[in-house]
Scaffold this motif. Structure first.
Motif, PDB file in Angstrom:
ATOM      1  N   HIS A   1       0.849  -1.194   0.000  1.00 11.32           N
ATOM      2  CA  HIS A   1       0.000   0.000   0.000  1.00 11.32           C
ATOM      3  C   HIS A   1       0.882   1.240   0.000  1.00 11.32           C
ATOM      4  O   HIS A   1       1.636   1.502   0.942  1.00 11.32           O
ATOM      5  N   ILE A   2       0.786   2.016  -1.070  1.00  8.23           N
ATOM      6  CA  ILE A   2       1.504   3.279  -1.197  1.00  8.23           C
ATOM      7  C   ILE A   2       0.476   4.403  -1.158  1.00  8.23           C
ATOM      8  O   ILE A   2      -0.510   4.377  -1.891  1.00  8.23           O
ATOM      9  N   ALA A   3       0.700   5.388  -0.285  1.00  5.50           N
ATOM     10  CA  ALA A   3      -0.245   6.498  -0.116  1.00  5.50           C
ATOM     11  C   ALA A   3       0.384   7.786  -0.617  1.00  5.50           C
ATOM     12  O   ALA A   3       1.468   8.174  -0.171  1.00  5.50           O
ATOM     13  N   MET A   4      -0.299   8.450  -1.539  1.00  5.93           N
ATOM     14  CA  MET A   4       0.127   9.746  -2.054  1.00  5.93           C
ATOM     15  C   MET A   4      -0.726  10.836  -1.429  1.00  5.93           C
ATOM     16  O   MET A   4      -1.946  10.690  -1.302  1.00  5.93           O
ATOM     17  N   VAL A   5      -0.096  11.937  -1.029  1.00  8.99           N
ATOM     18  CA  VAL A   5      -0.809  13.058  -0.411  1.00  8.99           C
ATOM     19  C   VAL A   5      -0.457  14.332  -1.174  1.00  8.99           C
ATOM     20  O   VAL A   5       0.719  14.666  -1.336  1.00  8.99           O
ATOM     21  N   SER A   6      -1.494  15.049  -1.639  1.00 12.37           N
ATOM     22  CA  SER A   6      -1.263  16.293  -2.360  1.00 12.37           C
ATOM     23  C   SER A   6      -2.400  17.260  -2.065  1.00 12.37           C
ATOM     24  O   SER A   6      -3.231  17.019  -1.183  1.00 12.37           O
ATOM     25  N   ILE A   7      -2.436  18.352  -2.795  1.00  6.14           N
ATOM     26  CA  ILE A   7      -3.450  19.388  -2.611  1.00  6.14           C
ATOM     27  C   ILE A   7      -4.231  19.559  -3.911  1.00  6.14           C
ATOM     28  O   ILE A   7      -3.750  19.167  -4.987  1.00  6.14           O
ATOM     29  N   PRO A   8      -5.426  20.163  -3.853  1.00  8.85           N
ATOM     30  CA  PRO A   8      -6.235  20.325  -5.065  1.00  8.85           C
ATOM     31  C   PRO A   8      -5.765  21.481  -5.943  1.00  8.85           C
ATOM     32  O   PRO A   8      -6.386  22.539  -6.009  1.00  8.85           O
ATOM     33  N   ALA A   9      -4.650  21.264  -6.608  1.00  5.40           N
ATOM     34  CA  ALA A   9      -4.088  22.260  -7.531  1.00  5.40           C
ATOM     35  C   ALA A   9      -3.398  21.501  -8.656  1.00  5.40           C
ATOM     36  O   ALA A   9      -2.568  20.614  -8.392  1.00  5.40           O
ATOM     37  N   HIS A  10      -3.733  21.846  -9.903  1.00 11.10           N
ATOM     38  CA  HIS A  10      -3.209  21.082 -11.040  1.00 11.10           C
ATOM     39  C   HIS A  10      -1.686  21.095 -11.084  1.00 11.10           C
ATOM     40  O   HIS A  10      -1.068  20.090 -11.452  1.00 11.10           O
ATOM     41  N   GLY A  11      -1.069  22.220 -10.703  1.00 14.86           N
ATOM     42  CA  GLY A  11       0.380  22.290 -10.735  1.00 14.86           C
ATOM     43  C   GLY A  11       1.060  21.368  -9.745  1.00 14.86           C
ATOM     44  O   GLY A  11       2.252  21.075  -9.880  1.00 14.86           O
ATOM     45  N   HIS A  12       0.312  20.916  -8.737  1.00 13.79           N
ATOM     46  CA  HIS A  12       0.855  19.993  -7.751  1.00 13.79           C
ATOM     47  C   HIS A  12       0.445  18.547  -8.035  1.00 13.79           C
ATOM     48  O   HIS A  12       1.144  17.614  -7.631  1.00 13.79           O
ATOM     49  N   VAL A  13      -0.675  18.362  -8.698  1.00 16.22           N
ATOM     50  CA  VAL A  13      -1.183  17.010  -8.972  1.00 16.22           C
ATOM     51  C   VAL A  13      -0.650  16.451 -10.290  1.00 16.22           C
ATOM     52  O   VAL A  13      -0.161  15.314 -10.342  1.00 16.22           O
ATOM     53  N   ASN A  14      -0.733  17.237 -11.359  1.00 16.63           N
ATOM     54  CA  ASN A  14      -0.394  16.712 -12.682  1.00 16.63           C
ATOM     55  C   ASN A  14       0.995  16.089 -12.783  1.00 16.63           C
ATOM     56  O   ASN A  14       1.154  15.046 -13.426  1.00 16.63           O
ATOM     57  N   PRO A  15       2.035  16.696 -12.170  1.00 19.90           N
ATOM     58  CA  PRO A  15       3.371  16.101 -12.314  1.00 19.90           C
ATOM     59  C   PRO A  15       3.485  14.686 -11.754  1.00 19.90           C
ATOM     60  O   PRO A  15       4.360  13.924 -12.175  1.00 19.90           O
ATOM     61  N   SER A  16       2.614  14.315 -10.799  1.00 16.29           N
ATOM     62  CA  SER A  16       2.726  12.995 -10.153  1.00 16.29           C
ATOM     63  C   SER A  16       1.875  11.932 -10.807  1.00 16.29           C
ATOM     64  O   SER A  16       2.027  10.743 -10.493  1.00 16.29           O
ATOM     65  N   LEU A  17       0.979  12.289 -11.700  1.00 12.57           N
ATOM     66  CA  LEU A  17      -0.031  11.330 -12.165  1.00 12.57           C
ATOM     67  C   LEU A  17       0.555  10.105 -12.857  1.00 12.57           C
ATOM     68  O   LEU A  17       0.108   8.973 -12.625  1.00 12.57           O
ATOM     69  N   GLU A  18       1.549  10.313 -13.718  1.00 11.24           N
ATOM     70  CA  GLU A  18       2.117   9.159 -14.434  1.00 11.24           C
ATOM     71  C   GLU A  18       2.924   8.260 -13.504  1.00 11.24           C
ATOM     72  O   GLU A  18       3.013   7.051 -13.730  1.00 11.24           O
ATOM     73  N   VAL A  19       3.502   8.838 -12.456  1.00 13.66           N
ATOM     74  CA  VAL A  19       4.190   8.013 -11.457  1.00 13.66           C
ATOM     75  C   VAL A  19       3.181   7.121 -10.750  1.00 13.66           C
ATOM     76  O   VAL A  19       3.420   5.916 -10.555  1.00 13.66           O
ATOM     77  N   ILE A  20       2.041   7.692 -10.364  1.00 14.16           N
ATOM     78  CA  ILE A  20       0.993   6.915  -9.702  1.00 14.16           C
ATOM     79  C   ILE A  20       0.485   5.829 -10.635  1.00 14.16           C
ATOM     80  O   ILE A  20       0.295   4.664 -10.220  1.00 14.16           O
ATOM     81  N   ARG A  21       0.265   6.166 -11.893  1.00 12.88           N
ATOM     82  CA  ARG A  21      -0.224   5.193 -12.869  1.00 12.88           C
ATOM     83  C   ARG A  21       0.761   4.032 -13.015  1.00 12.88           C
ATOM     84  O   ARG A  21       0.364   2.864 -13.109  1.00 12.88           O
ATOM     85  N   ALA A  22       2.053   4.355 -13.023  1.00  7.28           N
ATOM     86  CA  ALA A  22       3.065   3.303 -13.153  1.00  7.28           C
ATOM     87  C   ALA A  22       3.070   2.380 -11.939  1.00  7.28           C
ATOM     88  O   ALA A  22       3.208   1.156 -12.072  1.00  7.28           O
ATOM     89  N   LEU A  23       2.925   2.941 -10.732  1.00  7.62           N
ATOM     90  CA  LEU A  23       2.904   2.121  -9.525  1.00  7.62           C
ATOM     91  C   LEU A  23       1.685   1.212  -9.503  1.00  7.62           C
ATOM     92  O   LEU A  23       1.776   0.028  -9.128  1.00  7.62           O
ATOM     93  N   VAL A  24       0.533   1.743  -9.903  1.00  8.64           N
ATOM     94  CA  VAL A  24      -0.675   0.912  -9.985  1.00  8.64           C
ATOM     95  C   VAL A  24      -0.463  -0.208 -10.998  1.00  8.64           C
ATOM     96  O   VAL A  24      -0.830  -1.364 -10.758  1.00  8.64           O
ATOM     97  N   GLY A  25       0.144   0.119 -12.126  1.00  3.96           N
ATOM     98  CA  GLY A  25       0.393  -0.869 -13.160  1.00  3.96           C
ATOM     99  C   GLY A  25       1.323  -1.977 -12.723  1.00  3.96           C
ATOM    100  O   GLY A  25       1.287  -3.081 -13.293  1.00  3.96           O
ATOM    101  N   ARG A  26       2.149  -1.709 -11.713  1.00  2.00           N
ATOM    102  CA  ARG A  26       3.046  -2.737 -11.187  1.00  2.00           C
ATOM    103  C   ARG A  26       2.391  -3.580 -10.096  1.00  2.00           C
ATOM    104  O   ARG A  26       3.056  -4.414  -9.488  1.00  2.00           O
ATOM    105  N   GLY A  27       1.124  -3.342  -9.841  1.00  2.00           N
ATOM    106  CA  GLY A  27       0.397  -4.176  -8.899  1.00  2.00           C
ATOM    107  C   GLY A  27       0.294  -3.638  -7.489  1.00  2.00           C
ATOM    108  O   GLY A  27      -0.274  -4.298  -6.617  1.00  2.00           O
ATOM    109  N   HIS A  28       0.813  -2.434  -7.240  1.00  2.00           N
ATOM    110  CA  HIS A  28       0.694  -1.852  -5.907  1.00  2.00           C
ATOM    111  C   HIS A  28      -0.717  -1.305  -5.697  1.00  2.00           C
ATOM    112  O   HIS A  28      -1.377  -0.858  -6.642  1.00  2.00           O
ATOM    113  N   ARG A  29      -1.167  -1.331  -4.470  1.00  2.00           N
ATOM    114  CA  ARG A  29      -2.392  -0.623  -4.118  1.00  2.00           C
ATOM    115  C   ARG A  29      -1.990   0.801  -3.777  1.00  2.00           C
ATOM    116  O   ARG A  29      -1.194   1.032  -2.861  1.00  2.00           O
ATOM    117  N   VAL A  30      -2.524   1.775  -4.520  1.00  2.00           N
ATOM    118  CA  VAL A  30      -2.165   3.172  -4.314  1.00  2.00           C
ATOM    119  C   VAL A  30      -3.414   3.951  -3.920  1.00  2.00           C
ATOM    120  O   VAL A  30      -4.430   3.913  -4.612  1.00  2.00           O
TER     121      VAL A  30
END
Length: 405
Positions: free
Chosen positions: A6-35
């Motif tokens: 289980h990997i937990a990501m914490v951010s704020i509701p702002a595109h400049g803070h969320v968008n840069p992390s999205l592909e990293v999160i997608r990759a972790l999910v794709g590797r079978g982690h619960r995110v």
């Protein structure tokens, strides 16, 4: 059945803070982690699009229709108030669902506190530049100036009291935010000030990580357009109708150029009047899709837009307005891929001159192409996921442990 990490990501509701992390999160999910991804409900669809689970909390940050004052002390205070309000919500959300590792945005300070309290590893994901050797000394005059303001003194006092009350091993606010135990910088290394003085044992540069954005729509370059210019001041600092009118005067009818204006949610494109045949104006455009076909980019020089411009090898005209944009603009100019203008004062003639001088300089074109190649070879989401997975097996660093004092 074996439990998924289980990997937990914490951010704020702002595109400049969320968008840069999205592909990293997608990759972790794709590797079978619960995110899981803690953010405001307004970002639920964005979070779920990566395959992560939303952990909703109520943010106290200004909403999309509210404005920021531009005062740095006011901004810091707003972020601190949000962090203080976020912490008990995160503690409740994760109390019976503790992660094996926290990922957190630079504005997700409560995640570092919980990581210390629960003795789990934490990795900061920074959407902007990071600290270097000597950073604190070089920033001291600016910090001292803020501390001399009663509002600034109150901010630093409250931050220290908050960290102390929650048992943090690090009670200095600047060190707590700017000196994480481990950090992935989601920016191009070429945008980092004093990159040679950044500790590679703590900070790894993995950005920009852009991914497939076909869901945002497409854009087709007009057959008659020999060259394309995109004008976009991002998503927040867009209330500049006079500037857009100057752009219409500067670039409208310019031989061989087709200009796309993104004017944001504050401006009705109709306010610009009848546009020349070589121009189009929209409240929003699929920016990356256009940049991949563009010959120039007039940008506010936010880190996201700067990274996208560099990734696409697109020469830029930087028009900074706030936060890190001024430093970013200067960095783009120093890299030899941009010209800088002032949104408030640049005339139509100056804008036109900046565009033509930028795009007729062969050295600019060569430098932009070289940086583009470097970024495409940088590693991206898979490298970031590798580095995050490596932290799952690492013992806690001293700064991640709760002080026994």
């Amino acid at each position: 059945m074996e439990r998924r990490t289980h990997i937990a990501m914490v951010s704020i509701p702002a595109h400049g803070h969320v968008n840069p992390s999205l592909e990293v999160i997608r990759a972790l999910v794709g590797r079978g982690h619960r995110v899981t991804y803690a953010n405001a409900p307004s970002f639920g669809d964005v979070v779920r699009s990566t395959g992560a689970e939303l952990k909703p909390y109520e943010s106290t940050l200004p909403g999309p229709d509210e404005t920021w004052t531009g005062d740095p002390i006011d901004a810091l205070t707003i972020f601190l108030d949000d962090a203080i309000a976020m912490l008990p919500q995160l503690r409740a959300a994760y109390a019976d669902d503790r992660p094996d590792l926290f990922l957190y945005d630079i504005a997700g300070a409560p995640a570092r506190l919980l990581a210390e309290e629960w003795e789990v590893p934490a990795v900061q994901l920074s959407p902007t530049f990071v600290a270097w050797d000597g950073y604190e000394e070089e920033m001291a005059p600016a910090v001292d100036a803020m501390r001399s303001d009663p509002r600034g003194a109150d901010y630093y006092r409250r931050f220290t009291e908050w960290l102390t009350a929650n048992g943090s091993a690090v009670t200095d606010s600047i060190a707590f935010q700017g000196r994480p135990a481990r950090c992935l910088a989601l920016i191009p290394r070429v945008m980092q000030p004093h990159a040679e003085r950044v500790d590679p044992a703590v900070y790894s540069f993995v950005g920009p990580i852009l991914g497939n954005r076909s869901h945002q729509g497409t854009w087709t370059r007009p057959a008659s357009a020999e060259k394309v210019l995109l004008v976009s001041l991002g998503s927040e600092f867009t209330d500049h109708p006079d500037f857009y009118r100057r752009c219409v005067t500067a670039f409208g009818g310019l031989a061989d150029w087709h200009t796309v204006l993104q004017v944001g949610r504050h401006i009705d494109p109709a306010m610009l009047g009848q546009l020349p045949s070589n121009m189009e104006a929209h409240s929003w455009v699929p920016q990356l899709a256009i940049l991949e076909q563009a010959d120039a980019f007039l940008t506010h020089a936010g880190m996201g837009g700067s990274g996208e411009g560099l990734y696409c090898g697109t020469p830029m005209i930087a028009a900074p307005q706030a936060a890190d944009q001024f430093d970013n603009a200067d960095r783009l100019v120093a890299l030899g891929v941009a010209r800088r203008v002032d949104v408030a004062t640049a005339t139509a003639e100056e804008l036109r001159k900046a565009l033509l001088s930028l795009t007729t300089d062969p050295d600019v074109r060569h430098r932009a192409a070289r940086i583009r190649q470097e970024l495409h070879e940088h590693g991206g989401a898979d490298r970031a996921a590798d580095l995050i997975e490596a932290e799952l097996s690492q013992p806690l660093r001293p700064s991640e442990r709760v002080s026994s004092a």
